[in-house]
Design an enzyme around this catalytic site. Structure first.
Site, PDB file in Angstrom:
ATOM      1  N   GLY A 257      64.536   6.742  57.214  1.00  0.00           N
ATOM      2  CA  GLY A 257      65.630   6.432  58.145  1.00  0.00           C
ATOM      3  C   GLY A 257      65.298   5.134  58.848  1.00  0.00           C
ATOM      4  O   GLY A 257      64.563   4.307  58.319  1.00  0.00           O
ATOM      5  N   CYS A 260      66.192  -0.296  59.420  1.00  0.00           N
ATOM      6  CA  CYS A 260      66.017  -1.299  58.355  1.00  0.00           C
ATOM      7  C   CYS A 260      66.272  -0.775  56.940  1.00  0.00           C
ATOM      8  O   CYS A 260      67.139  -1.300  56.243  1.00  0.00           O
ATOM      9  CB  CYS A 260      64.627  -1.898  58.429  1.00  0.00           C
ATOM     10  SG  CYS A 260      64.459  -3.037  59.798  1.00  0.00           S
TER      11      CYS A 260
END
Ligand code: UDX
Length: 434
Positions: A257, A260
């Site tokens: 998650g 980025c």
């Protein structure tokens, strides 16, 4: 050197303080008055290890000033870093609105030669685009050079990554700018890779795409291990012994998650589409990740069939330990599914943020992990915070209505879980069930 960093978000603030610590004079500019007010007082606006220490040091030693005055920021420094937000649009494109606003301001206030450095993760071709934009606004090339200098820092380890980075990438098209950037980074004593701006812009996507792919790859191996009775941790260990692979980013779990990987993998597919490159590998990386993050729900429904009215504990709400960031956190997807299946959600995170309470006002936020276990039918661990591995499993079991752990990050030693006689599902530890 005199540096202005525009944008006091994650990347901007760490870079501004990092350059301050490295003995430069830094002005950190943001249009958000509240943020600047807080930073001026030395109060951090985000959670990051070491942030208060470096903020205090830079303020005390007068290495940094905070301001909302962008004109001053542009006029008083010779290097201007752009570190504003570049979120993903719904269609996967990079939202360049804030970058464009900054360029507009630069065109209004630029008074002498500046190196304008882009640190935000931007669309490919941004360096040339900024150049054209400034030219169109009547600013001629002798007033500026544009450099691309991508940032690779990780949340929770940002200062360490900033000072001890594996590589510094400078995308340039002017020898003067190259020389100035070389001087700025000289005392980092790190490898500097000079390349053209397009390559520098793509490197960040390539790097994040590759790391995300490593994670999805090991997660698929883990899923296979669950079926065949294998042990993914042994496989990761052996893979990591091969120097060509490296042991890092091979921890199987419930997926990646953060701000980025999800955004940059999507952007890479979008960029590929624009230039006729299919990027099937990255598409699969995204697809695997989308499925991986709700694997605990699959295991839970497999065990109970119906979870409506059951109390389910969710532990670890951030996208990884050491941060308060919940962006694209697997826990969010898990909570959504639990709510859809009418379970009663109780959760705990050592760093629970106001943000998540705003998204889910209907769920219970507990002050200790043990409070979440009371009358619970399952404890789902989504993040590997240190304190979770130290939990007393006998105490946990006593509090639960039905003792079941779904360990999304392979936190617990199976022998301890077995001793406590708790039902246990993990990721890629199929040897336990066979
Ligand atoms: C990442 C890149 O590492 C960094 O270089 C870039 O500048 C920004 O994106 P960050 O998002 O802070 O950094 O976190 P990172 O530590 O890379 O982890 C990203 C996600 O991958 C987390 O959800 C983490 O739990 C997951 N992950 C990481 C795994 O599932 N397995 C692993 O082996 C490693």
């Amino acid at each position: 050197m005199k540096i202005t960093v525009i944008g006091s978000g994650y990347v901007g603030l760490i870079a501004a303080l990092g350059f301050g610590i490295k003995n430069n004079k830094v002005i950190c500019v943001d249009k958000d008055k509240e943020k600047i007010k807080s930073l001026k007082k030395g109060i951090p606006i985000i959670y990051e290890k070491g942030l208060d220490k470096y903020l205090k040091k830079c303020i005390e030693e007068k290495k940094i000033t905070f301001s909302t005055d962008i004109k001053k920021g542009i006029r008083e420094s010779n290097i201007i870093f752009i570190a504003v937000g570049t979120p993903a649009l719904n269609n996967g494109d990079v939202d360049m609105t804030q970058v464009k606003e900054v360029i507009n301001d630069i065109s209004k206030y630029i008074n002498e030669y500046k190196v304008i450095v882009n640190k935000s993760t931007v669309a490919i071709g941004t360096q040339k685009y900024i150049k054209r934009m400034l030219n169109d606004k009547g600013i001629s090339n002798e007033y500026f050079d544009i450099v691309s200098n991508p940032e690779f820092l990780r949340e929770g380890k940002a200062f360490d990554d900033f000072f001890n980075t594996d590589r510094i990438v400078i995308g340039y098209d002017s020898e003067i700018a190259k020389e100035i950037m070389g001087k700025l980074y000289k005392n980092f004593n790190k490898k500097i890779v000079y390349t053209n701006p397009e390559t520098a812009e793509l490197i960040k996507y390539a790097s994040n795409g590759f790391l995300a792919t490593k994670i999805s790859f090991i997660n698929e191996i883990a899923n296979l291990c669950d079926e065949i009775g294998g042990n993914v941790e042994d496989i990761s260990y052996v893979l990591g012994l091969d120097k060509r692979i490296s042991p890092l980013f091979l921890n199987a779990g419930i997926g990646f998650g953060g701000s980025c990987f999800p955004k940059d993998t999507q952007a890479l597919v979008k960029i590929g589409k624009k230039y006729g490159v299919a990027f099937n590998v990255i598409k699969s990386t995204i697809d695997v990740n989308n499925k991986q993050r709700i694997i605990p729900i699959k295991k839970l429904l497999n065990h109970y069939k119906d979870i409506s009215g059951k109390i389910i504990s969710v532990l670890g709400l951030t996208f990884k330990p050491g941060t308060d960031d919940i962006r694209e956190a697997p826990a969010i997807y898990i909570i959504n599914e639990l709510i859809k299946n009418e379970a009663i959600v109780k959760c705990y995170d050592p760093n629970v943020s106001r943000k998540i309470k705003e998204i889910y006002p209907q769920i219970e936020y507990c002050n200790t992990p043990y409070d979440t276990f009371i009358d619970s039918s399952c404890a789902i661990f989504c993040t590997e915070w240190d304190e979770f591995s130290k939990l007393d499993l006998f105490k946990l079991k006593d509090k639960m209505k039905e003792p079941l752990i779904i360990d999304g990050r392979n936190i617990f030693d199976y022998k301890d879980v077995k001793k406590a006689k708790i039902n246990y599902f993990a990721i890629g530890r199929g040897y336990i069930y066979k």
